[in-house]
Design a protein around this motif. Structure first.
Motif, PDB file in Angstrom:
ATOM      1  N   ALA A 233     -31.698  50.448   6.469  1.00 58.09           N
ATOM      2  CA  ALA A 233     -31.561  51.349   5.318  1.00 58.09           C
ATOM      3  C   ALA A 233     -32.874  51.402   4.547  1.00 58.09           C
ATOM      4  O   ALA A 233     -33.518  50.379   4.314  1.00 58.09           O
ATOM      5  CB  ALA A 233     -30.434  50.879   4.408  1.00 58.09           C
ATOM      6  N   ASP A 234     -33.273  52.603   4.128  1.00 63.78           N
ATOM      7  CA  ASP A 234     -34.544  52.798   3.427  1.00 63.78           C
ATOM      8  C   ASP A 234     -34.310  52.842   1.921  1.00 63.78           C
ATOM      9  O   ASP A 234     -33.693  53.782   1.412  1.00 63.78           O
ATOM     10  CB  ASP A 234     -35.188  54.098   3.904  1.00 63.78           C
ATOM     11  N   PHE A 235     -34.810  51.831   1.211  1.00 66.55           N
ATOM     12  CA  PHE A 235     -34.605  51.702  -0.236  1.00 66.55           C
ATOM     13  C   PHE A 235     -35.786  52.226  -1.059  1.00 66.55           C
ATOM     14  O   PHE A 235     -35.875  51.931  -2.245  1.00 66.55           O
ATOM     15  CB  PHE A 235     -34.352  50.242  -0.599  1.00 66.55           C
ATOM     16  N   THR A 236     -36.644  53.014  -0.482  1.00 65.02           N
ATOM     17  CA  THR A 236     -37.824  53.491  -1.203  1.00 65.02           C
ATOM     18  C   THR A 236     -37.431  54.182  -2.515  1.00 65.02           C
ATOM     19  O   THR A 236     -36.683  55.156  -2.519  1.00 65.02           O
ATOM     20  CB  THR A 236     -38.633  54.476  -0.341  1.00 65.02           C
ATOM     21  N   GLU A 237     -37.890  53.624  -3.628  1.00 58.51           N
ATOM     22  CA  GLU A 237     -37.683  54.167  -4.978  1.00 58.51           C
ATOM     23  C   GLU A 237     -36.211  54.253  -5.392  1.00 58.51           C
ATOM     24  O   GLU A 237     -35.873  54.946  -6.358  1.00 58.51           O
ATOM     25  CB  GLU A 237     -38.341  55.539  -5.123  1.00 58.51           C
ATOM     26  N   ALA A 238     -35.327  53.566  -4.677  1.00 61.76           N
ATOM     27  CA  ALA A 238     -33.923  53.513  -5.109  1.00 61.76           C
ATOM     28  C   ALA A 238     -33.826  52.687  -6.385  1.00 61.76           C
ATOM     29  O   ALA A 238     -34.524  51.682  -6.542  1.00 61.76           O
ATOM     30  CB  ALA A 238     -33.060  52.901  -4.019  1.00 61.76           C
ATOM     31  N   ASP A 239     -32.977  53.102  -7.309  1.00 59.75           N
ATOM     32  CA  ASP A 239     -32.802  52.382  -8.568  1.00 59.75           C
ATOM     33  C   ASP A 239     -31.728  51.315  -8.377  1.00 59.75           C
ATOM     34  O   ASP A 239     -30.559  51.630  -8.142  1.00 59.75           O
ATOM     35  CB  ASP A 239     -32.386  53.348  -9.673  1.00 59.75           C
ATOM     36  N   LEU A 240     -32.130  50.057  -8.477  1.00 59.46           N
ATOM     37  CA  LEU A 240     -31.218  48.929  -8.242  1.00 59.46           C
ATOM     38  C   LEU A 240     -30.910  48.162  -9.522  1.00 59.46           C
ATOM     39  O   LEU A 240     -30.428  47.024  -9.460  1.00 59.46           O
ATOM     40  CB  LEU A 240     -31.822  47.980  -7.197  1.00 59.46           C
TER      41      LEU A 240
END
Length: 270
Positions: A233-240
């Motif tokens: 899964a690609d979490f690039t710039e995802a807000d966590l």
């Protein structure tokens, strides 16, 4: 900086960040959900069934239910595959086990509809209102979804290869994207799905399969990803921010986690 100017900046930022929610709320505010237009039906189940069965098979024609009022009916098990259900009203309608494969449900109303076990493979759900809909075990594989599914139940649903990403070409009414705010996606299959810029704030994603999906700039603030499969899964710039993450071993198989936003504010499993 004056208070008035600071307030203006904050207000503008809120609009830019949450434009989809504002559009959805404006739509709901401008519509009387208790009016006959949204609660009554102009056809019976028998009439809908007869219409569906009257379409000759194999000649390319599809059922046309554009704008029909079909709320509060029992339409369970019917086959709407390939049909035109643009702007149809299906609020609180029983659609258990119904088939909508390749159907057009753009701007349709399915608030509180029961689609348990329904099939919506490769369906088009653009601007569709599906708040609190029941989609447990439903199949939305390959569907194009910029619907509002806030508070919807998708436990065990299949969204493999579905596209819930933002429509960057059509932003005249705000950022149109899949909205799954506070949705229940436990045990759902989202493998290979495009969730770029999707709103998954406070979503329940326990044991969900997110393998190889795109979470680029997705909003996962407050989401529960415990025991989720995030391999590839690609979490690039995802807000966590405040998201509950899966185990370290699971995260090691994710991509670009170091490029996620607010990773330092995410919660780690105990």
């Amino acid at each position: 900086m004056s208070f008035r100017l600071a307030f203006a900046f904050v207000s503008i930022a809120a609009v830019l960040v949450d434009s989809t929610d504002a559009v959805s709320q404006d739509m709901l505010r401008s519509v009387d959900l208790n009016s006959p237009e949204m609660t009554a039906s102009e056809m019976t189940r028998a009439e809908v069934d007869a219409l569906l069965k009257s379409i000759p098979q194999g000649d390319g024609r599809t059922a046309d239910l554009d704008g029909k009022r079909l709320s509060h009916l029992d339409l369970s098990g019917l086959d709407f595959s390939g049909g035109n259900l643009h702007l149809v009203k299906l609020n609180q309608t029983n659609l258990k086990g119904a088939r909508f494969d390749r159907a057009i449900l753009n701007q349709a109303w399915l608030i509180d509809a029961d689609l348990t076990g329904a099939s919506l493979v490769k369906a088009s759900l653009l601007g569709t209102q599906m708040q609190r809909a029941k989609l447990g075990g439903a199949d939305l594989s390959g569907a194009r979804i910029t619907a509002d599914l806030s508070g919807a139940s998708l436990i065990g649903a299949r969204l493999a290869g579905a596209d819930l990403s933002a429509d960057m070409r059509n932003q005249s009414m705000g950022l149109m994207r899949g909205v799954l705010k506070s949705a229940d996606l436990r045990n759902a299959d989202l493998s290979g799905a495009n969730l770029s810029r999707a709103d998954l704030e406070f979503a329940q994603l326990q044991n969900a399969n997110l393998a190889n999906c795109s979470l680029h700039r997705a909003d996962l603030a407050g989401a529960d990803l415990s025991d989720a499969n995030v391999a590839g899964a690609d979490f690039t710039e995802a807000d966590l921010a405040s998201a509950l993450l899966p185990s370290a071993a699971a995260l090691a198989e994710a991509r670009n986690l170091d490029k996620a936003r607010n990773l330092n504010l995410a919660r780690r499993p105990r």
